[in-house]
Write a protein that holds these residues in place. Structure first.
Motif, PDB file in Angstrom:
ATOM      1  N   MET A  20      33.005  40.148  -4.511  1.00 21.03           N
ATOM      2  CA  MET A  20      31.752  39.586  -4.057  1.00 21.03           C
ATOM      3  C   MET A  20      30.781  39.674  -5.228  1.00 21.03           C
ATOM      4  SD  MET A  20      28.607  40.457  -1.610  1.00 21.03           S
ATOM      5  CE  MET A  20      28.493  41.956  -2.426  1.00 21.03           C
ATOM      6  N   VAL A  21      30.255  38.519  -5.648  1.00 22.22           N
ATOM      7  CA  VAL A  21      29.296  38.429  -6.748  1.00 22.22           C
ATOM      8  C   VAL A  21      27.952  38.102  -6.122  1.00 22.22           C
ATOM      9  CG1 VAL A  21      28.721  37.220  -8.883  1.00 22.22           C
ATOM     10  CG2 VAL A  21      31.123  37.557  -8.248  1.00 22.22           C
ATOM     11  N   SER A  22      26.906  38.860  -6.459  1.00 20.69           N
ATOM     12  CA  SER A  22      25.603  38.586  -5.859  1.00 20.69           C
ATOM     13  C   SER A  22      24.472  38.745  -6.870  1.00 20.69           C
ATOM     14  CB  SER A  22      25.362  39.489  -4.646  1.00 20.69           C
ATOM     15  OG  SER A  22      25.348  40.842  -5.026  1.00 20.69           O
ATOM     16  N   THR A  23      23.450  37.904  -6.702  1.00 16.91           N
ATOM     17  CA  THR A  23      22.192  37.967  -7.435  1.00 16.91           C
ATOM     18  C   THR A  23      21.090  37.720  -6.414  1.00 16.91           C
ATOM     19  OG1 THR A  23      22.043  35.607  -7.929  1.00 16.91           O
ATOM     20  CG2 THR A  23      23.318  36.962  -9.477  1.00 16.91           C
ATOM     21  N   ASN A  24      19.851  37.655  -6.863  1.00 17.96           N
ATOM     22  CA  ASN A  24      18.765  37.302  -5.949  1.00 17.96           C
ATOM     23  C   ASN A  24      18.867  35.851  -5.488  1.00 17.96           C
ATOM     24  OD1 ASN A  24      17.759  39.871  -6.183  1.00 17.96           O
ATOM     25  ND2 ASN A  24      16.055  39.323  -7.501  1.00 17.96           N
ATOM     26  N   SER A  25      19.655  35.044  -6.193  1.00 19.95           N
ATOM     27  CA  SER A  25      19.813  33.625  -5.842  1.00 19.95           C
ATOM     28  C   SER A  25      20.857  33.386  -4.763  1.00 19.95           C
ATOM     29  CB  SER A  25      20.213  32.824  -7.087  1.00 19.95           C
ATOM     30  OG  SER A  25      19.201  32.886  -8.050  1.00 19.95           O
ATOM     31  N   GLY A  26      21.753  34.354  -4.516  1.00 20.30           N
ATOM     32  CA  GLY A  26      22.784  34.175  -3.509  1.00 20.30           C
ATOM     33  C   GLY A  26      23.976  35.063  -3.759  1.00 20.30           C
ATOM     34  N   SER A  27      25.037  34.838  -2.977  1.00 28.98           N
ATOM     35  CA  SER A  27      26.265  35.620  -3.159  1.00 28.98           C
ATOM     36  C   SER A  27      27.464  34.685  -3.021  1.00 28.98           C
ATOM     37  CB  SER A  27      26.347  36.767  -2.154  1.00 28.98           C
ATOM     38  OG  SER A  27      26.381  36.269  -0.837  1.00 28.98           O
ATOM     39  N   TRP A  28      28.550  35.075  -3.707  1.00 33.86           N
ATOM     40  CA  TRP A  28      29.760  34.274  -3.760  1.00 33.86           C
ATOM     41  C   TRP A  28      30.955  35.201  -3.589  1.00 33.86           C
ATOM     42  CZ3 TRP A  28      25.599  34.245  -6.893  1.00 33.86           C
ATOM     43  CH2 TRP A  28      24.864  33.049  -6.984  1.00 33.86           C
ATOM     44  N   ASN A  29      31.928  34.804  -2.769  1.00 34.49           N
ATOM     45  CA  ASN A  29      33.182  35.526  -2.617  1.00 34.49           C
ATOM     46  C   ASN A  29      34.251  34.769  -3.394  1.00 34.49           C
ATOM     47  OD1 ASN A  29      32.399  37.690  -0.846  1.00 34.49           O
ATOM     48  ND2 ASN A  29      32.120  36.137   0.728  1.00 34.49           N
ATOM     49  N   VAL A  30      34.935  35.471  -4.311  1.00 35.61           N
ATOM     50  CA  VAL A  30      35.936  34.834  -5.163  1.00 35.61           C
ATOM     51  C   VAL A  30      37.179  35.709  -5.251  1.00 35.61           C
ATOM     52  CG1 VAL A  30      34.203  33.622  -6.547  1.00 35.61           C
ATOM     53  CG2 VAL A  30      35.004  35.871  -7.275  1.00 35.61           C
ATOM     54  N   VAL A  31      38.278  35.109  -5.698  1.00 34.51           N
ATOM     55  CA  VAL A  31      39.519  35.828  -5.988  1.00 34.51           C
ATOM     56  C   VAL A  31      39.746  35.697  -7.490  1.00 34.51           C
ATOM     57  CG1 VAL A  31      41.998  35.958  -5.562  1.00 34.51           C
ATOM     58  CG2 VAL A  31      40.447  35.359  -3.692  1.00 34.51           C
ATOM     59  N   THR A  32      39.930  36.828  -8.171  1.00 31.07           N
ATOM     60  CA  THR A  32      40.036  36.821  -9.637  1.00 31.07           C
ATOM     61  C   THR A  32      41.383  36.300 -10.110  1.00 31.07           C
ATOM     62  OG1 THR A  32      40.838  39.098  -9.692  1.00 31.07           O
ATOM     63  CG2 THR A  32      38.462  38.757  -9.869  1.00 31.07           C
ATOM     64  N   PRO A  33      41.374  35.707 -11.305  1.00 35.72           N
ATOM     65  CA  PRO A  33      40.222  35.380 -12.146  1.00 35.72           C
ATOM     66  C   PRO A  33      39.485  34.174 -11.571  1.00 35.72           C
ATOM     67  CG  PRO A  33      42.212  34.582 -13.197  1.00 35.72           C
ATOM     68  CD  PRO A  33      42.637  35.318 -11.953  1.00 35.72           C
ATOM     69  N   ALA A  34      38.161  34.155 -11.730  1.00 39.10           N
ATOM     70  CA  ALA A  34      37.356  33.084 -11.148  1.00 39.10           C
ATOM     71  C   ALA A  34      36.113  32.835 -11.994  1.00 39.10           C
ATOM     72  CB  ALA A  34      36.941  33.460  -9.730  1.00 39.10           C
ATOM     73  N   THR A  35      35.554  31.643 -11.841  1.00 41.82           N
ATOM     74  CA  THR A  35      34.288  31.301 -12.476  1.00 41.82           C
ATOM     75  C   THR A  35      33.275  31.027 -11.377  1.00 41.82           C
ATOM     76  OG1 THR A  35      35.430  30.365 -14.376  1.00 41.82           O
ATOM     77  CG2 THR A  35      33.143  29.720 -14.066  1.00 41.82           C
ATOM     78  N   VAL A  36      32.095  31.649 -11.505  1.00 44.01           N
ATOM     79  CA  VAL A  36      31.064  31.564 -10.477  1.00 44.01           C
ATOM     80  C   VAL A  36      29.824  30.895 -11.062  1.00 44.01           C
ATOM     81  CG1 VAL A  36      29.677  32.888  -8.843  1.00 44.01           C
ATOM     82  CG2 VAL A  36      31.924  33.727  -9.510  1.00 44.01           C
ATOM     83  N   PRO A  37      29.294  29.845 -10.409  1.00 44.64           N
ATOM     84  CA  PRO A  37      28.088  29.173 -10.896  1.00 44.64           C
ATOM     85  C   PRO A  37      26.811  29.862 -10.399  1.00 44.64           C
ATOM     86  CG  PRO A  37      28.945  27.980  -9.023  1.00 44.64           C
ATOM     87  CD  PRO A  37      29.880  29.140  -9.266  1.00 44.64           C
ATOM     88  N   VAL A  38      26.426  30.968 -11.027  1.00 47.42           N
ATOM     89  CA  VAL A  38      25.276  31.748 -10.552  1.00 47.42           C
ATOM     90  C   VAL A  38      23.932  31.195 -11.004  1.00 47.42           C
ATOM     91  CG1 VAL A  38      26.602  33.881 -10.367  1.00 47.42           C
ATOM     92  CG2 VAL A  38      25.382  33.375 -12.475  1.00 47.42           C
ATOM     93  N   GLY A  39      23.905  30.311 -11.994  1.00 49.08           N
ATOM     94  CA  GLY A  39      22.642  29.765 -12.491  1.00 49.08           C
ATOM     95  C   GLY A  39      21.990  30.726 -13.465  1.00 49.08           C
ATOM     96  N   SER A  40      20.690  30.573 -13.658  1.00 45.65           N
ATOM     97  CA  SER A  40      19.970  31.437 -14.603  1.00 45.65           C
ATOM     98  C   SER A  40      19.757  32.814 -14.000  1.00 45.65           C
ATOM     99  CB  SER A  40      18.633  30.807 -14.984  1.00 45.65           C
ATOM    100  OG  SER A  40      17.831  30.634 -13.837  1.00 45.65           O
ATOM    101  N   ALA A  41      19.485  33.777 -14.868  1.00 44.48           N
ATOM    102  CA  ALA A  41      19.317  35.168 -14.433  1.00 44.48           C
ATOM    103  C   ALA A  41      18.186  35.282 -13.415  1.00 44.48           C
ATOM    104  CB  ALA A  41      19.048  36.065 -15.635  1.00 44.48           C
ATOM    105  N   ASN A  42      18.493  35.870 -12.274  1.00 50.82           N
ATOM    106  CA  ASN A  42      17.516  36.073 -11.213  1.00 50.82           C
ATOM    107  C   ASN A  42      17.825  37.402 -10.542  1.00 50.82           C
ATOM    108  OD1 ASN A  42      15.632  35.907  -9.198  1.00 50.82           O
ATOM    109  ND2 ASN A  42      16.554  34.166  -8.155  1.00 50.82           N
ATOM    110  N   GLY A  43      17.310  38.475 -11.095  1.00 46.63           N
ATOM    111  CA  GLY A  43      17.566  39.806 -10.564  1.00 46.63           C
ATOM    112  C   GLY A  43      18.872  40.372 -11.069  1.00 46.63           C
TER     113      GLY A  43
END
Length: 132
Positions: A42-65
């Motif tokens: 589970m990858v999370s920032t202030n912009s949202g959270s994403w559930n992935v299975v590794t290896p994976a690429t996550v589009p988190v956007g710019s740094a936000n928290g």
């Protein structure tokens, strides 16, 4: 003489970037120095959270928290990694007065949020996992 200095300043500003990557982060897990595929993260920032299975690429956007990555896989302990972006990304405005040799000058400066290094999230996050 002042025009080459202005030109040099403009060229240096043009070389700066507004971030260290395109807003995507690669999530990877390792155990004992070897890649460990198939971990649920589970990858999370202030912009949202994403559930992935590794290896994976996550589009988190710019740094936000803070960037938090929590990974689980049967036979391994839960592992968590936390990244805090360094520096601030705000703009600033400054006013200065200077003088010398009988002349007085007033200057106005504007700071823009340009990042010259690792002020955002890293391009790759590797989570080390330990067997149970």
């Amino acid at each position: 003489m002042r025009y080459p200095i202005l030109l040099l300043t403009a060229l240096l500003a043009a070389c700066a970037t507004t971030g260290s990557n395109d807003g995507s982060i690669t999530i990877d897990t390792r155990a004992g120095g070897q890649q460990l595929a198939g971990a649920n993260c589970m990858v999370s920032t202030n912009s949202g959270s994403w559930n992935v299975v590794t290896p994976a690429t996550v589009p988190v956007g710019s740094a936000n928290g803070d960037l938090r990555v929590v990974c689980n896989k049967p036979g391994y302990r839960t592992a968590e990694t936390l990244y805090r972006p360094a520096g601030s990304s705000g703009s600033s405005l400054g006013l200065g007065v200077g003088g010398g040799g009988g002349h007085v000058g007033v200057g106005l400066g504007i700071g823009v949020p340009i990042q010259l290094g690792s002020r955002g999230y890293p391009g790759t996050v590797t989570v080390d996992m330990n067997p149970q």
